[in-house]
Structure formats: structure tokens, C-alpha cells
Design a protein around this motif. Structure first.
Motif, short mmCIF file in Angstrom:
data_model
loop_
_atom_site.label_atom_id
_atom_site.label_comp_id
_atom_site.label_asym_id
_atom_site.label_seq_id
_atom_site.Cartn_x
_atom_site.Cartn_y
_atom_site.Cartn_z
N ILE A 112 0.58 -1.08 0.52
CA ILE A 112 0.16 -0.29 0.23
C ILE A 112 0.88 0.88 -0.42
O ILE A 112 0.82 1.94 -1.00
N TYR A 113 2.51 1.28 0.65
CA TYR A 113 2.57 1.92 0.84
C TYR A 113 3.50 2.89 -0.49
O TYR A 113 3.68 3.58 -0.70
N LYS A 114 3.56 1.89 -1.21
CA LYS A 114 3.96 2.23 -2.94
C LYS A 114 2.94 3.51 -2.93
O LYS A 114 3.61 3.51 -4.38
N PHE A 115 1.64 3.45 -3.09
CA PHE A 115 0.71 4.01 -3.31
C PHE A 115 0.70 5.64 -3.49
O PHE A 115 0.48 6.60 -3.83
N LEU A 116 1.13 5.68 -1.52
CA LEU A 116 0.87 6.74 -0.89
C LEU A 116 2.22 7.69 -1.61
O LEU A 116 2.88 7.55 -2.21
N PRO A 117 1.75 8.68 -1.39
CA PRO A 117 2.21 9.98 -1.40
C PRO A 117 3.45 10.78 -0.82
O PRO A 117 5.04 11.37 -1.48
N ASP B 122 -5.24 7.81 -10.16
CA ASP B 122 -4.70 6.27 -10.48
C ASP B 122 -3.62 5.29 -9.42
O ASP B 122 -4.66 3.97 -9.74
N ALA B 123 -3.04 6.46 -8.28
CA ALA B 123 -3.29 5.27 -7.32
C ALA B 123 -4.34 4.25 -6.61
O ALA B 123 -4.56 3.75 -5.63
N LYS B 124 -5.83 6.05 -7.04
CA LYS B 124 -6.88 4.99 -5.20
C LYS B 124 -7.54 4.14 -6.58
O LYS B 124 -7.49 2.57 -5.51
N GLN B 125 -7.49 4.60 -8.31
CA GLN B 125 -8.30 2.97 -8.35
C GLN B 125 -7.13 1.44 -8.71
O GLN B 125 -7.84 0.03 -7.99
N LYS B 126 -6.02 2.04 -8.43
CA LYS B 126 -5.31 0.70 -8.06
C LYS B 126 -5.16 0.09 -7.03
O LYS B 126 -5.15 -1.32 -6.59
N LEU B 127 -5.01 0.69 -5.84
CA LEU B 127 -5.26 0.29 -4.47
C LEU B 127 -6.53 -0.22 -4.15
O LEU B 127 -6.75 -0.77 -3.73
N ASN B 128 -8.10 0.25 -5.18
CA ASN B 128 -9.18 -0.32 -4.85
C ASN B 128 -9.06 -1.92 -5.95
O ASN B 128 -9.87 -2.53 -4.77
N GLU B 129 -8.32 -2.02 -6.92
CA GLU B 129 -8.55 -3.51 -7.78
C GLU B 129 -7.29 -3.84 -6.82
O GLU B 129 -8.13 -5.38 -6.71
N LEU B 130 -6.57 -3.33 -6.72
CA LEU B 130 -5.36 -4.57 -5.80
C LEU B 130 -5.86 -5.15 -4.53
O LEU B 130 -5.48 -6.08 -4.13
N SER B 131 -7.34 -4.40 -3.53
CA SER B 131 -7.81 -4.86 -2.54
C SER B 131 -9.34 -5.86 -3.19
O SER B 131 -9.58 -6.73 -1.79
#
Lengths: 333, 440
Positions: free
Chosen positions: B8-13, B48-57
């Protein structure tokens, strides 16, 4: 109609396996010093069943028809219809399978030698083997009576009678494998090693057998067969696990596998109960064959290499099904 | 898939701005991984990060639901490639396809309602019906009405957008699956608006995956893929790759469940395609076949393949009646390992002698194992004999025990006062044995 995105998709879905199933020959033709008219080859694949896009499956799974040395009392009506009077004599039965039905692979099972089923002498069984070998030229599987003690002597006699014909002889069990292995070594046969649905016991028996100097690549694994509806899921999963282990490179689980589907299916109520008794099960004439076919399709997906069946229609139908599954239309060039 | 804090951390600011209430971005990631905080608490996430995190979960395979107000059917949701790894979820729903112009429609529906198959005390029925629109709206609506009145969940198959939307209006409160047989773009607005699950199809697996990816990227989640092929080999290939992409590679467009529609004339082709589908990853199955023997076999196969392999493999310990036994019938005893039961029971059946089979609780061990573990001894057996009131069940006092535990007979006779008869070692010997000893 192919583009880069799709090629990538397909490549992602492919798995490569380091291991391979041993290839086994059953039956010796004249070149190999026997009298069979052909040699049957099974195994040799390096992929999960029928996944031709990621490996080679050089030999299709093979279907053998089962012949009993005696016609059991109350033999299922549908099998009586299929074979008629030939059931009264194993030689006639074998001839009917080869000459009338055109089958090329037979399994001879000696239930009549069982102490509870007539206790036929081993010598008498050996004479039946000789007669069958003379009458038909198809490669043979020979299975004992199922009594581990009696089978030691019985399998010695029948494998001597079939010396040099490269039959597949069974069953070698944990408590009688020594004599079965010795008989197979001295008469040049392959053997079936049977354990009760336990991958560790299976591997252990293969080790014990190979410790006697028997080549591991001449063993066929039998995990005990269950019929559809009567524990199929156990056999299905243990076969799947065995095949995965083989593909991952475990040489002691890399043998072809066999299932005696007919033997189990025709004991079930589904194959025998009348339509009056079980109207919700549909026509009796269909049930036994459907049961053999569906059980077999499941085991084909789990990795079985040899299926032994009892009804001719099941074999004819499964031949078509296997042909379709073996069609190699490559999706990755 | 469950995500780790580091993933998750990878996608955070990574600015540690504390706007989310956490001291650092890593702390936020840890809370999120433990599902103790909402993703929306971070105001600086890119779209983009939101979508990826949603998808991954999301789980690797989507669960799509349809049904009637009374009955919800679940499709997909699997987590593994092989049943021994965990288990297969949501047993493949089995349905029959009917044509709206069929003159015998009602008759067939009544027949299908009566298709009941019982297995180990559980009753199975056809899970849903699929109705194919002949093109005539009134016929289609009538058929849809009859089917929904009979309580069947529905798949609507039509090449008319108008007919589908009319049927959906009639089915208020229901959640049918829409199978539009034209270009999906023509009906996409309706699908978006109604939020119903729908099927996309193609004759080529590669084109189907391409369509699936487009549909996924447009935000649709409740989608089912249908490869229109009657080749066993094609079906196996498509289903296997689809399942591997979803589970091993986390490909979102492969998370959609798969469907087969079998309309073959030949009943063995029907059996083959349906059996293969049940074993190998078909998530919903439609067949045109009405044959009872076929459905009995398929329902049984599904029951076997979808059994949870982690559950102890036991049958319920109790007295089982085999045939219709009377107070003079033989009584046999065995253990509650289900394979033991499934080996012994059919052989008793084969003997044609109605009998009682007392199954005692050995915690799922087979006869010899249970004996060795002291779980199949005279005390256990006699206590189950009392518990199940064998004395009240039969007039005689004779109990047949498995040949492998012949050593128990002396002690068992002492404890119970019953005459103990040693049966055969192998179940295959039971028919002959019973016929010999139970002549009366």
C-alpha cells in the motif's frame, strides 16, 4: 487476429513444468519377443492433462475393457445385454471385445480365484491367461482376485503364463508387493502399485518396490478408485496432487496412473436400481454408462492415463471425447 | 487480495503530512492494511493510485449474484486453482435453456420443477432457467412471467434491446442476468442504468479477453464471460488460462466468472462438456437437456467436486437402514470414515439383504486405524449400541463386526452380551457373507 496484448495474455497464463511423467509400454509385439499385435504407450507428458499449449502430451489416455474370469451372480442387466452368452467364458468375452467391438486393450480380472468367490486355483487361472493370449492379440492388464494372500501365488502363476508379453500386473500392495515384484521381474511385466488414497503411502510403496531392483518407470500408480457419488473427490484430488508432484519433478510420483472405473461404477445403486424403485434417476439403460463416462471425464482431468471400463458404449463414447481433448490447435506459435 | 502495508505504501504520497490523522504515511498504510482506516482519509492520493489500490484489494475472482427476491444465486468467487489447496466456492449453478416460442413451455417448466435429486440427505434442484426470446415480445413476456411465478432465477437471452428492457420492467424486485445477443454497445446504457449482471461472448478466446478488458475498464463489475465453443479442448484452454490469470497473475479483466451454454443434440457431448465444465472452472452452466439421468450424474459430480476437502471426512454416526430392514434383519458395525461407509454401504446393498449398519464415531478413522488408536473398541461400540437403541430395533442379539477387528469379538461379547459374528475383512466379501449367514 492476434495482437501483442493478447499474446502477452496467453504467455502469462502458461505454466512451465520441470518434470515429466514416465512413458510406459504395455504389450510386447513380435519385435519385442511377444505375440501382441501392438504395443500400447501411456504417459510421457510434461503438462497438466490436455493443456497442449504448454507442453507435450505424446500419448492419449488409454481405455481398457474389463473381462472377468467368471460371470458374477446378479451381474448388472446392462452388461449382460452388451455381452450376452460370452460372459460365461472369459475367452469368448475377450474375443467379443476384440472381434465384435474392435477394442485393442483388455483387462483380465480373476475374481473367481478369491477365497469367497469360488477359490479357483492359480493354475486354472494361468490356463485362462494362456487361452486368452492365444485367442486375442491385444495387450493385457491382469488383475488378481483382491485377496492379498491368494494374489501372491495367483499373480506368480498368471505372470509366468504370460511370460515375455509385457503385461501390466496388479495389484502390488504394501503387504504383498515382494512376491508380486519378484514375479514381474522374472517374467518381464510392468506392475500396478496400489495404496489407499494417501500420497505418502504411494510414494513409500514405490520406494520399496524400486529398492527390490524393479525399475520405477515400469510402475503404474493406483490410488484406489472411487465411483462418482461414492468418494470421487478423494481420488480426484489425490490424482491431481500426484500429477502436480510429477510435473514439479518428484520422480517417485512420476508414474502413469490407472483407474478401475467400471469395477466401482457397476457396484453402485445408480447403475443397478430399477426405474420403479428410483424414478427420479431416469432410464436404467443410460445410468450405468453415464456413471462410467462422467467418472472417467473427471479422472481424465485429474491426470489418469489408463481407464478400465466395463460397458462397451462407455469406451466408444470416451474414445470420441478423448479425441476432442487431444486435438492440438496451438494458441501460441 | 489482501494487501500488505508495504504494498500500500508504494502508492501513497510519502509526504507524512498527517492530514489523515496518522503520524506518517507508513502508519497510514499499516492501518489501511488492517482495515482500520478508510482509503478516502488520505486527501492527496492520485486518481490512479486510488484505482490501483481499490483494484488490488478486490478478491481475485468476482462473485456475481442474480436471482429472485426469495432466492439469491452466487457465481464465481473462487480463490484457488485446485480444490485440495483450499476448496471451490459457490458450486456451479446448473440451469436449463427454454425457448419462448416453445408450445410445451409450461409442461417443461413443471417437469423441471419436479427434477429433484437427493444426495446424502441433501436435495438438489435445477438452480435457474434461461429463456431464449423468439423475437415475439408478448411470447417472451408470457414466458418470463411463467418462469418467475414458478420461482426460478432467470437469464434473459434476446437480440432485442426493447424486449429485454420490457422483461426487466416486468421482473421488478428480481435480479436476472441479461444476455444480449447483439453488439454490447447498443445496450450498454441500459446495462449501466439497471446495474444488472450481464454476459459478454465471443467465439474466440482472445477477442473475448479483449472485450472483457474494455468492459472492465469502463467500470463494469458484474460481468460473465461466455466462450461460444463446443470444443472440449477450447473450453479447457480458455477456462484454465482465465482462472490462472485471475488467481496467479491478479489480472482484473480475468476476474469475471465464466459460463458455458451447451445445446448439443448428442447427449454424450452434453455430458462431456458439462462434466468438464464442472471440474475445470466453469462458474455457471446452461444446458438444453432435460434428461433425468444426465442431471443426476451432473448434480452428483458437482456435489463431489465442490465438497470442502478441509472438512473431516466423516459421515454422521448413527444407524443407517439399508433397504427396508425389519426386526429380524442383520446388524453390521463399522466406523464413520466416509470412505469406509461408502465402501461398506453399497456392498450391503449388493447383498440384497435389508440390513442395519451401525456407524460409530471414530473421528473419521478407518477400521484398522481406529482400532489401533483405540477408538474402535468394545466400549465405544457398546456405548453406540445403547445410544442407538439396537435392542429396540431388532429381536435377535447378533452383531457383525469387520474381519480386521476379529480380536474384539471376545471382549465385545462380554461387554454387550450379544453374539459377535466376525465378517469379512474386505467390504467386497459382504454380499456373499451375508447371504451365507443370513439365510432365514
Amino acid at each position: 487476429m492476434r495482437d501483442t496484448m493478447n499474446d502477452e495474455i496467453l504467455k502469462l497464463g502458461v505454466q512451465n513444468w520441470p518434470g515429466k511423467v514416465y512413458e510406459l509400454e504395455i504389450g510386447a509385439d513380435s519385435q519385442q519377443g511377444g505375440t501382441r499385435d501392438k504395443v500400447i504407450r501411456v504417459g510421457g507428458q510434461n503438462c497438466m492433462p490436455f493443456l497442449h499449449f504448454e507442453g507435450e502430451m505424446p500419448n492419449a489416455p488409454r481405455l481398457a475393457i474389463e473381462i472377468l474370469d467368471i460371470k458374477p451372480q446378479e451381474y448388472p442387466q446392462e452388461l449382460v445385454k452388451a455381452f450376452g452368452v460370452a460372459l460365461n467364458n472369459p475367452v469368448d468375452w475377450a474375443k467379443k471385445c476384440v472381434q465384435d467391438y474392435g477394442f485393442d486393450f483388455l483387462c483380465l480380472r480373476f475374481i473367481g480365484a478369491h477365497p469367497d468367490w469360488g477359490d479357483k486355483s492359480s493354475q486354472e487361472c494361468a490356463r485362462i491367461v494362456e487361452k486368452v493370449l492365444k485367442s486375442v492379440k491385444a495387450p493385457l492388464i491382469i488383475v488378481g482376485c483382491g485377496d492379498p494372500e491368494k494374489d501372491q501365488d495367483l499373480l506368480f502363476e498368471v505372470s509366468s503364463a504370460a511370460q515375455g508379453e509385457n503385461c501390466l500386473i496388479g495389484m502390488a500392495l504394501e503387504n504383498n508387493y515382494k512376491s508380486v515384484v519378484a514375479s514381474c521381474i522374472s517374467n518381464g511385466h510392468s506392475l500396478i502399485a496400489e495404496t489407499p488414497i494417501d500420497i505418502n503411502l504411494c510414494k513409500q510403496l514405490n520406494i520399496l518396490i524400486s529398492d527390490m531392483g524393479f525399475p520405477v518407470e515400469k510402475i503404474v500408480i493406483h490410488h484406489a478408485t472411487a465411483s462418482l457419488g461414492y468418494g470421487l473427490e478423494y481420488t480426484y484430488s489425490i490424482m491431481e496432487r500426484t500429477r502436480l508432484a510429477a510435473l514439479q519433478g518428484d520422480k517417485l510420483l512420476s508414474q502413469p496412473m490407472i483407474s478401475f472405473v467400471g469395477w466401482e461404477v457397476w457396484k453402485t445403486k445408480e447403475a443397478k436400481a430399477s426405474e420403479e424403485e428410483m424414478p427420479e434417476w431416469g432410464e436404467l439403460s443410460k445410468r450405468g454408462v453415464f456413471w462410467e463416462v462422467v467418472t472417467s471425464i473427471a479422472y481424465l482431468q485429474a491426470g489418469v492415463d489408463i481407464l478400465v471400463l466395463n460397458h462397451p458404449s462407455s469406451i466408444i463414447r470416451l474414445q470420441d471425447i478423448i479425441k476432442d481433448l487431444m486435438s492440438r490447435e496451438e494458441i501460441i506459435s | 487480495m489482501a494487501l500488505s502495508a508495504l504494498e500500500i505504501y508504494k502508492f501513497l504520497p510519502k509526504t507524512n503530512c498527517k492530514k489523515c490523522g496518522q503520524p506518517t504515511c507508513l502508519a497510514f498504510a499499516m492501518k489501511l492494511a488492517a482495515k482500520q482506516i478508510e482509503l478516502s482519509q488520505c486527501p492527496f492520493l492520485t486518481e490512479d493510485a486510488k484505482q490501483k489500490l481499490n483494484e488490488l484489494s478486490e478478491p481475485p475472482m468476482r462473485t456475481v449474484t442474480f436471482g429472485t427476491p426469495e432466492k439469491e444465486v452466487k457465481i464465481g468467487g473462487d480463490l484457488v486453482l485446485f480444490r485440495h489447496e483450499k476448496k471451490f466456492y459457490n458450486p456451479t449453478p446448473l440451469g436449463i435453456i427454454l425457448d419462448s416460442s416453445d408450445e410445451k413451455l409450461e409442461e417443461k417448466i413443471n417437469y423441471i420443477k419436479e427434477l429433484r435429486i437427493e444426495r446424502v440427505g441433501e436435495e438438489f434442484k435445477i438452480d435457474f432457467l434461461a429463456i431464449k426470446d423468439s423475437g415475439e415480445l408478448s411470447q417472451f413476456i408470457t414466458a418470463v412471467n411463467i418462469i418467475s411465478h414458478n420461482g426460478f432465477p432467470l437469464i434473459l437471452i434476446s437480440d432485442s434491446r426493447e424486449n429485454i428492457s420490457s422483461a426487466v420492467r416486468k421482473l421488478k424486485g428480481h435480479r436476472p442476468i441479461v444476455y444480449y445477443r447483439g453488439e454490447i454497445d447498443d445496450i450498454i446504457d441500459f446495462l449501466k442504468e439497471s446495474d444488472l449482471p450481464f454476459i459478454i461472448s465471443d467465439t474466440q478466446s482472445q477477442s473475448l479477453w479483449k472485450k472483457a478488458e474494455e468492459i472492465y475498464n469502463s467500470g463494469f463489475k458484474n460481468v460473465i464471460l461466455h466462450l461460444e465453443s463446443s470444443s472440449l479442448n477450447e473450453l479447457l484452454k480458455f477456462n484454465t488460462i482465465q482462472r490462472r490469470l485471475a488467481i496467479l497473475k491478479g489480472k482484473r479483466f480475468a476476474s469475471f466468472p465464466t459460463l458455458i451454454l451447451v445445446e448439443e443434440e448428442d447427449i454424450f457431448r452434453q455430458l462431456a462438456l458439462c462434466s468438464l465444465g464442472i471440474c475445470k472452472y466453469t462458474d455457471v452452466l446452461i444446458s438444453s437437456c432435460l434428461d433425468k439421468a444426465l442431471w443426476n450424474a451432473l448434480v452428483t459430480l458437482r456435489f463431489n467436486i465442490y465438497t470442502d476437502p478441509q472438512k473431516p471426512v466423516t459421515v454422521e454416526p448413527k444407524v443407517y437402514s439399508i433397504g427396508t430392514p425389519s426386526e429380524n434383519s442383520p446388524v453390521l458395525v463399522t466406523t464413520n470414515f466416509s470412505l469406509t461407509y461408502y465402501t461398506v454401504a453399497p456392498e450391503i446393498e449388493n447383498s440384497k439383504i435389508p440390513s442395519y449398519l451401525l456407524v460409530v464415531d471414530t473421528e473419521g478413522m478407518s477400521v484398522l486405524t481406529a482400532w489401533a488408536a483405540d477408538k474402535f473398541n468394545e466400549k465405544v461400540i457398546s456405548s453406540w449400541m445403547e445410544r442407538e437403541n439396537l435392542k429396540g430395533l431388532v429381536n435377535h442379539r447378533r452383531l457383525i463386526i469387520p474381519g480386521y477387528v476379529a480380536v474384539l469379538s471376545g471382549k465385545l461379547e462380554e461387554v454387550t452380551g450379544w453374539e459377535i459374528i466376525v465378517g469379512p475383512k474386505e467390504a467386497s466379501g459382504i454380499p456373499k457373507f451375508l447371504k451365507q449367514i443370513w439365510r432365514n
